[in-house]
Design an enzyme around this catalytic site. Sequence first.
Site, short mmCIF file in Angstrom:
data_model
loop_
_atom_site.label_atom_id
_atom_site.label_comp_id
_atom_site.label_asym_id
_atom_site.label_seq_id
_atom_site.Cartn_x
_atom_site.Cartn_y
_atom_site.Cartn_z
N SER A 142 0.83 -1.20 0.00
CA SER A 142 0.00 0.00 0.00
C SER A 142 0.86 1.25 0.00
CB SER A 142 -0.93 0.00 1.22
OG SER A 142 -1.86 -1.06 1.16
N ARG A 172 0.73 8.49 5.65
CA ARG A 172 -0.14 7.68 6.50
C ARG A 172 -1.58 8.16 6.43
NH1 ARG A 172 0.18 3.33 9.23
NH2 ARG A 172 2.38 3.21 8.64
N HIS A 199 -2.78 6.72 3.22
CA HIS A 199 -2.95 5.27 3.40
C HIS A 199 -4.22 4.96 4.17
CE1 HIS A 199 -2.31 1.56 5.85
NE2 HIS A 199 -1.92 1.09 4.67
#
Length: 211
Positions: free
Chosen positions: A16, A39, A42
Amino acid sequence: MTVPHVFDPDEIERRSFEIVTGLLDGHKYDAVNLPVIKRCIHTSADFDYAENLYFSPHVLENFKALFKNGCTLVTDTQMAKAGIDRRRAATFGIQIECYIADEDVAADAKKRGVTRAMAAVEKAMGLSGPVVFAVGNAPTALIRLYDAICGGYEPSGIIAVPVGFVNVTESKEMIIKTPVPCIVARGRKGGSTIAAAICNAILREICAVDG
């Protein structure tokens, strides 16, 4: 043709982040801030976070030092609290608190005709030691924090990422105007998962440095 599935969680995360990194290729971002940006993307699959995250000067250096020295993290929702990596937080003696469901907070909010988020902020203001607020849902929490800061209260840091339509964009801009170190998702986007993601990105960074 059958597409091979990936079931290993570490491999899923690795792939990912490879995809996120590849799609960000060619764009210039501050390397210090990039782990937080990645992040958030993500967590949400939303690349708008590559553009709408505001970082006050040296904020991540400040946050890393606070986390390493065992600050208190105060969230505005149980969801954000649950999403923060408790194992990594415990490594540094970080306390994670959320007062939104406390009976005294609910009673106080009802009596005064304010939101529970505002009453919860006021309760958190009584904590000793460094306090970082991670707000992913309640813009009224940010408004109360702003008023308190103008009155002399000095939180150690604010993660201001509430989602929604009423008071949201305005409350975030109010926090940016303060001298408090902050990370802000400008505009309407955000949420408890984003607040937790930012905390987790910082925790991962200091854990990586400390081995």
